[in-house]
Design a protein around this motif. Sequence first.
Motif, PDB file in Angstrom:
ATOM      1  N   PRO A  23       0.837  -1.203   0.000  1.00 35.06           N
ATOM      2  CA  PRO A  23       0.000   0.000   0.000  1.00 35.06           C
ATOM      3  C   PRO A  23       0.870   1.250   0.000  1.00 35.06           C
ATOM      4  O   PRO A  23       1.974   1.245   0.526  1.00 35.06           O
ATOM      5  CB  PRO A  23      -0.794  -0.118   1.294  1.00 35.06           C
ATOM      6  CG  PRO A  23      -0.060  -1.088   2.132  1.00 35.06           C
ATOM      7  CD  PRO A  23       0.682  -1.991   1.216  1.00 35.06           C
ATOM      8  N   ASP A  58       5.499  -0.207   7.375  1.00 33.65           N
ATOM      9  CA  ASP A  58       6.461  -1.240   7.734  1.00 33.65           C
ATOM     10  C   ASP A  58       6.556  -2.288   6.618  1.00 33.65           C
ATOM     11  O   ASP A  58       5.583  -2.933   6.275  1.00 33.65           O
ATOM     12  CB  ASP A  58       5.986  -1.902   9.049  1.00 33.65           C
ATOM     13  CG  ASP A  58       7.016  -2.867   9.590  1.00 33.65           C
ATOM     14  OD1 ASP A  58       8.125  -2.916   9.040  1.00 33.65           O
ATOM     15  OD2 ASP A  58       6.701  -3.573  10.566  1.00 33.65           O
ATOM     16  N   PRO A  79       6.939  -7.563   6.998  1.00 36.62           N
ATOM     17  CA  PRO A  79       6.297  -8.805   6.580  1.00 36.62           C
ATOM     18  C   PRO A  79       6.450  -9.088   5.088  1.00 36.62           C
ATOM     19  O   PRO A  79       6.628 -10.239   4.691  1.00 36.62           O
ATOM     20  CB  PRO A  79       4.825  -8.612   6.942  1.00 36.62           C
ATOM     21  CG  PRO A  79       4.671  -7.213   7.373  1.00 36.62           C
ATOM     22  CD  PRO A  79       6.005  -6.608   7.599  1.00 36.62           C
ATOM     23  N   PHE A  80       6.409  -8.034   4.268  1.00 35.03           N
ATOM     24  CA  PHE A  80       6.574  -8.239   2.827  1.00 35.03           C
ATOM     25  C   PHE A  80       7.977  -8.760   2.529  1.00 35.03           C
ATOM     26  O   PHE A  80       8.169  -9.653   1.706  1.00 35.03           O
ATOM     27  CB  PHE A  80       6.343  -6.928   2.073  1.00 35.03           C
ATOM     28  CG  PHE A  80       4.957  -6.374   2.232  1.00 35.03           C
ATOM     29  CD1 PHE A  80       3.860  -7.125   1.837  1.00 35.03           C
ATOM     30  CD2 PHE A  80       4.752  -5.117   2.763  1.00 35.03           C
ATOM     31  CE1 PHE A  80       2.574  -6.621   1.977  1.00 35.03           C
ATOM     32  CE2 PHE A  80       3.478  -4.614   2.902  1.00 35.03           C
ATOM     33  CZ  PHE A  80       2.377  -5.362   2.513  1.00 35.03           C
ATOM     34  N   ARG A 130       8.443 -12.357   3.347  1.00 35.31           N
ATOM     35  CA  ARG A 130       7.875 -13.181   2.289  1.00 35.31           C
ATOM     36  C   ARG A 130       8.857 -13.322   1.122  1.00 35.31           C
ATOM     37  O   ARG A 130       9.015 -14.398   0.553  1.00 35.31           O
ATOM     38  CB  ARG A 130       6.579 -12.520   1.809  1.00 35.31           C
ATOM     39  CG  ARG A 130       5.590 -13.480   1.235  1.00 35.31           C
ATOM     40  CD  ARG A 130       4.313 -12.776   0.841  1.00 35.31           C
ATOM     41  NE  ARG A 130       3.691 -13.550  -0.212  1.00 35.31           N
ATOM     42  CZ  ARG A 130       2.808 -14.515   0.017  1.00 35.31           C
ATOM     43  NH1 ARG A 130       2.422 -14.778   1.245  1.00 35.31           N
ATOM     44  NH2 ARG A 130       2.300 -15.198  -0.981  1.00 35.31           N
ATOM     45  N   ARG A 146      16.726  -7.432   7.825  1.00 34.96           N
ATOM     46  CA  ARG A 146      16.246  -8.803   7.693  1.00 34.96           C
ATOM     47  C   ARG A 146      17.307  -9.740   7.106  1.00 34.96           C
ATOM     48  O   ARG A 146      17.065 -10.924   6.903  1.00 34.96           O
ATOM     49  CB  ARG A 146      15.012  -8.767   6.794  1.00 34.96           C
ATOM     50  CG  ARG A 146      13.980  -9.821   7.050  1.00 34.96           C
ATOM     51  CD  ARG A 146      12.609  -9.224   6.999  1.00 34.96           C
ATOM     52  NE  ARG A 146      12.389  -8.484   8.230  1.00 34.96           N
ATOM     53  CZ  ARG A 146      11.806  -9.008   9.303  1.00 34.96           C
ATOM     54  NH1 ARG A 146      11.378 -10.232   9.283  1.00 34.96           N
ATOM     55  NH2 ARG A 146      11.651  -8.286  10.387  1.00 34.96           N
ATOM     56  N   ASN A 159       7.211 -14.404  12.020  1.00 39.25           N
ATOM     57  CA  ASN A 159       6.142 -13.421  11.870  1.00 39.25           C
ATOM     58  C   ASN A 159       5.530 -13.031  13.204  1.00 39.25           C
ATOM     59  O   ASN A 159       5.184 -11.880  13.425  1.00 39.25           O
ATOM     60  CB  ASN A 159       5.050 -13.954  10.950  1.00 39.25           C
ATOM     61  CG  ASN A 159       5.416 -13.771   9.505  1.00 39.25           C
ATOM     62  OD1 ASN A 159       5.831 -12.691   9.101  1.00 39.25           O
ATOM     63  ND2 ASN A 159       5.307 -14.820   8.727  1.00 39.25           N
ATOM     64  N   ASP A 209       7.884 -10.612  14.780  1.00 38.85           N
ATOM     65  CA  ASP A 209       7.767  -9.288  14.157  1.00 38.85           C
ATOM     66  C   ASP A 209       6.467  -8.595  14.576  1.00 38.85           C
ATOM     67  O   ASP A 209       6.438  -7.400  14.836  1.00 38.85           O
ATOM     68  CB  ASP A 209       7.770  -9.413  12.626  1.00 38.85           C
ATOM     69  CG  ASP A 209       9.156  -9.718  12.099  1.00 38.85           C
ATOM     70  OD1 ASP A 209      10.129  -9.474  12.827  1.00 38.85           O
ATOM     71  OD2 ASP A 209       9.251 -10.212  10.972  1.00 38.85           O
ATOM     72  N   TYR A 239       6.066  -5.087  16.519  1.00 37.20           N
ATOM     73  CA  TYR A 239       5.295  -4.006  15.913  1.00 37.20           C
ATOM     74  C   TYR A 239       4.182  -3.552  16.856  1.00 37.20           C
ATOM     75  O   TYR A 239       3.947  -2.359  17.052  1.00 37.20           O
ATOM     76  CB  TYR A 239       4.730  -4.494  14.575  1.00 37.20           C
ATOM     77  CG  TYR A 239       4.077  -3.440  13.737  1.00 37.20           C
ATOM     78  CD1 TYR A 239       4.679  -2.201  13.540  1.00 37.20           C
ATOM     79  CD2 TYR A 239       2.858  -3.695  13.111  1.00 37.20           C
ATOM     80  CE1 TYR A 239       4.078  -1.239  12.751  1.00 37.20           C
ATOM     81  CE2 TYR A 239       2.256  -2.731  12.320  1.00 37.20           C
ATOM     82  CZ  TYR A 239       2.866  -1.506  12.146  1.00 37.20           C
ATOM     83  OH  TYR A 239       2.269  -0.559  11.364  1.00 37.20           O
ATOM     84  N   VAL A 267       0.920  -7.797  10.705  1.00 34.48           N
ATOM     85  CA  VAL A 267       2.082  -8.482  10.125  1.00 34.48           C
ATOM     86  C   VAL A 267       1.657  -9.784   9.450  1.00 34.48           C
ATOM     87  O   VAL A 267       2.040 -10.067   8.308  1.00 34.48           O
ATOM     88  CB  VAL A 267       3.151  -8.746  11.213  1.00 34.48           C
ATOM     89  CG1 VAL A 267       4.197  -9.730  10.712  1.00 34.48           C
ATOM     90  CG2 VAL A 267       3.816  -7.442  11.618  1.00 34.48           C
ATOM     91  N   LYS A 291      -0.195  -9.133   6.181  1.00 33.34           N
ATOM     92  CA  LYS A 291       0.663  -8.717   5.071  1.00 33.34           C
ATOM     93  C   LYS A 291       1.519  -9.869   4.562  1.00 33.34           C
ATOM     94  O   LYS A 291       1.877  -9.913   3.398  1.00 33.34           O
ATOM     95  CB  LYS A 291       1.567  -7.563   5.514  1.00 33.34           C
ATOM     96  CG  LYS A 291       0.827  -6.243   5.567  1.00 33.34           C
ATOM     97  CD  LYS A 291       1.701  -5.165   6.159  1.00 33.34           C
ATOM     98  CE  LYS A 291       0.999  -3.818   6.122  1.00 33.34           C
ATOM     99  NZ  LYS A 291       1.744  -2.826   6.916  1.00 33.34           N
ATOM    100  N   TYR A 292       1.844 -10.797   5.462  1.00 32.50           N
ATOM    101  CA  TYR A 292       2.677 -11.926   5.040  1.00 32.50           C
ATOM    102  C   TYR A 292       1.854 -12.972   4.290  1.00 32.50           C
ATOM    103  O   TYR A 292       2.225 -13.410   3.219  1.00 32.50           O
ATOM    104  CB  TYR A 292       3.355 -12.569   6.246  1.00 32.50           C
ATOM    105  CG  TYR A 292       4.299 -13.680   5.863  1.00 32.50           C
ATOM    106  CD1 TYR A 292       5.612 -13.398   5.510  1.00 32.50           C
ATOM    107  CD2 TYR A 292       3.874 -15.008   5.830  1.00 32.50           C
ATOM    108  CE1 TYR A 292       6.480 -14.413   5.135  1.00 32.50           C
ATOM    109  CE2 TYR A 292       4.735 -16.028   5.459  1.00 32.50           C
ATOM    110  CZ  TYR A 292       6.032 -15.720   5.117  1.00 32.50           C
ATOM    111  OH  TYR A 292       6.890 -16.727   4.740  1.00 32.50           O
ATOM    112  N   TYR A 293       0.723 -13.344   4.856  1.00 30.19           N
ATOM    113  CA  TYR A 293      -0.005 -14.477   4.296  1.00 30.19           C
ATOM    114  C   TYR A 293      -0.962 -14.075   3.187  1.00 30.19           C
ATOM    115  O   TYR A 293      -1.202 -14.814   2.252  1.00 30.19           O
ATOM    116  CB  TYR A 293      -0.755 -15.236   5.402  1.00 30.19           C
ATOM    117  CG  TYR A 293       0.192 -15.932   6.321  1.00 30.19           C
ATOM    118  CD1 TYR A 293       0.880 -17.067   5.911  1.00 30.19           C
ATOM    119  CD2 TYR A 293       0.442 -15.443   7.600  1.00 30.19           C
ATOM    120  CE1 TYR A 293       1.781 -17.701   6.743  1.00 30.19           C
ATOM    121  CE2 TYR A 293       1.343 -16.069   8.438  1.00 30.19           C
ATOM    122  CZ  TYR A 293       2.008 -17.191   8.012  1.00 30.19           C
ATOM    123  OH  TYR A 293       2.919 -17.812   8.813  1.00 30.19           O
ATOM    124  N   PRO A 346      -3.096  -4.722   4.004  1.00 32.01           N
ATOM    125  CA  PRO A 346      -3.294  -3.467   4.711  1.00 32.01           C
ATOM    126  C   PRO A 346      -4.689  -3.305   5.297  1.00 32.01           C
ATOM    127  O   PRO A 346      -4.898  -2.490   6.188  1.00 32.01           O
ATOM    128  CB  PRO A 346      -3.042  -2.416   3.627  1.00 32.01           C
ATOM    129  CG  PRO A 346      -3.045  -3.137   2.338  1.00 32.01           C
ATOM    130  CD  PRO A 346      -2.700  -4.539   2.611  1.00 32.01           C
TER     131      PRO A 346
END
Lengths: 392, 289
Positions: free
Chosen positions: A201, A206, A209-210, A213, A241, B7, B10, B14, B253, B256-258, B264
């Motif tokens: 977005p 932050d 997490p992206f 992945r 990371r 995750n 993190d 966060y 988190v 956004k990961y899964y 978002p």
Amino acid sequence: MFERRIFSRTAAAAVVVSLAGLAPAKAEDTVKVGLILPMTGGQASTGKQIENAIKLYMQQNGDTVAGKKIEIIVKDDAAIPDKTKTAAQELIVNDKVNFIGGFGVTPAALAAAPLATQAKIPEVVMAAGTSIITERSPYIVRTSFTLAQSSTIIGDWAVKNGIKKVATLTSDYAPGNDALNFFKEHFTAGGGQVVEEVKTPLANPDFAPFLQRMKDAKPDAIFVFVPAGQGGNFMKQYAERGLDKAGIKVIGPGDVTDDDLLNNMGDAVLGTVTAHIYSAAHPSQMNKDFVAAYKKAFGNRPGFMAVSGYDGIHLIYEALKKTNGDTDGTKLVEAMKGQKWESPRGPISIDPETRDIIQNVYIRKVEKVDGELYNVEFQTFEAVKDLGKTKK
Amino acid sequence: MTSILTNLFDGVAYGMLLFVLACGLAVTLGLMNFVNLAHGAFAMAGGYVCMLLVNQHGWPFFAALPLAFVSSAAIGIVLERTLYRHLYTRSHLDQVLFTIGLTFMSVAAVDYIQGSSRVFINLPAALQGQFDLFGVGIGRYRLMIIVICGLLTIGLQMVLAKTRFGSRLRAAVDDPRAASGLGINVPQVFAFTFAFGCGLAGLGGALSAEILGLDPYFPLKFMIYFLIVVTVGGSSSITGPFLASLLLGIGDVAGKYYVPKMGPFVIYTMMIVILIWRPNGLFGRTAAR
């Protein structure tokens, strides 16, 4: 500051004019350029760079062209298209400007397009980078770049240089999608494979997490496009990371390593390979002078937005020279088509058919030069057109 | 499995960060019943103080952190004594308008003084990078956030629940007239509490610069997150916002990961679901004030 000076000058002129009754003759002596730039908000650095570069150009080249005095009127749109539209209307209707210019982001450039067409005055786009912009009005001319120009080149370069598997991380808005699509097309055509595709977005705090992945997908490199301001965040978290240690490179169009921010990013950014139109380290004499003058005047180095603004005002000057000071908008646009000149970024020209810029695209690697980080150019693709249009 | 734990780690970090940033707002909003939308401006002030001390004056990061707290608290107490205290008795709308105005002024001021580019704090090498714990990637900086914020939460809860000051504060909030009749200096208690909340924001701002980035628009960009934490958590305790922060941090988190495509929105979806289920927040009092 610009605005105040102009206000007092026009006010004084108005008094003189109304006394003498010579309104038309007086007005003909000045050419007004309305700049609509994000001077506040997240894109403010774009606006400031362009404004600075234009000030610098006018200091160096004087403020008279073809017997006309150039007046600059700056309006802040904070990169919000509604404000851009209002600003353009005010400039055209109240200030009777002869050019509108600037436009920090794509939606802003598009918002002003119908007004340029209606008023028949040139719209000089000095920042926004989606391909479609120049197609929205026959009066739009661009001196920045398109994302197709840089993204296709880096796509071609990557497959030829041993990068087979790429994960992409792009901001989810028009330029980000342009960057992604053009890159993907060229990268996969060359035999590369996109193993992971993430759109972040625009207001993203932050990246962790992206990036996690991406790390788990184990690509050779990450293709990244984020708006200039977020590049620093991205690179920091990329290093945090440990993606650099995992051997995952960063490639992309050059926005992520903008000269404006590069120096604050830390050593993790070393070795990042990008394709872009300008680096403050471009080795021509003209650029060395440009960078030195800019640093002296404003205390920091110019980025690609500054050079786009510098070329934008140059184009306006040259067009006026060619029409001999005639301010008819249609004639001015005609005069801009096919212009060719040496810019601090290298040789550039305006494509007479698309009114978009044709320029060299350089492949650069981030290196340390005299203790500072720079994008050092090592390969040149000459006279690149906007591939977004030639495709059709 | 290890990626789940990474995750989770993190997410917790966060969430903790969100909590430190937002809990000052929970204190002013919940305990003092004052809507302070300028909360983010205090966070930004702390961030910039820390950045200037570390980057330009060569202070060690850990020495600059307390100063970020102190300077924001000092700004807080000055503003409380000069401006805020006149607004305690005014309507919430007046408070909102005033503090929003203050936020815009702070944005313009920082933009003018520091420029609009994003800045980062030069971290010591010991805080950079990740280490591996049974295959789980532990970011050093994020671990530090968890430790600092964890200690802070425990300390805060102790102060509010167990100390004399805590009971005075709660008394002053519930019934200022009766409290001052009992000899509690209500304005002083409020000023101190407000300053403490601002100090926490400043500390949060300094800690978050590395992860969220620091620029003059910080207060506007993150206001929404502070408000989500306080609304979801309920504003009548510290435990509520704490658990809400953790929940939202982990959810954000993981989302956004899964499911990066809708990542978002996860935080907003969670907020909506929780508020439908419990309109006063997870730990809100059922009766409105």
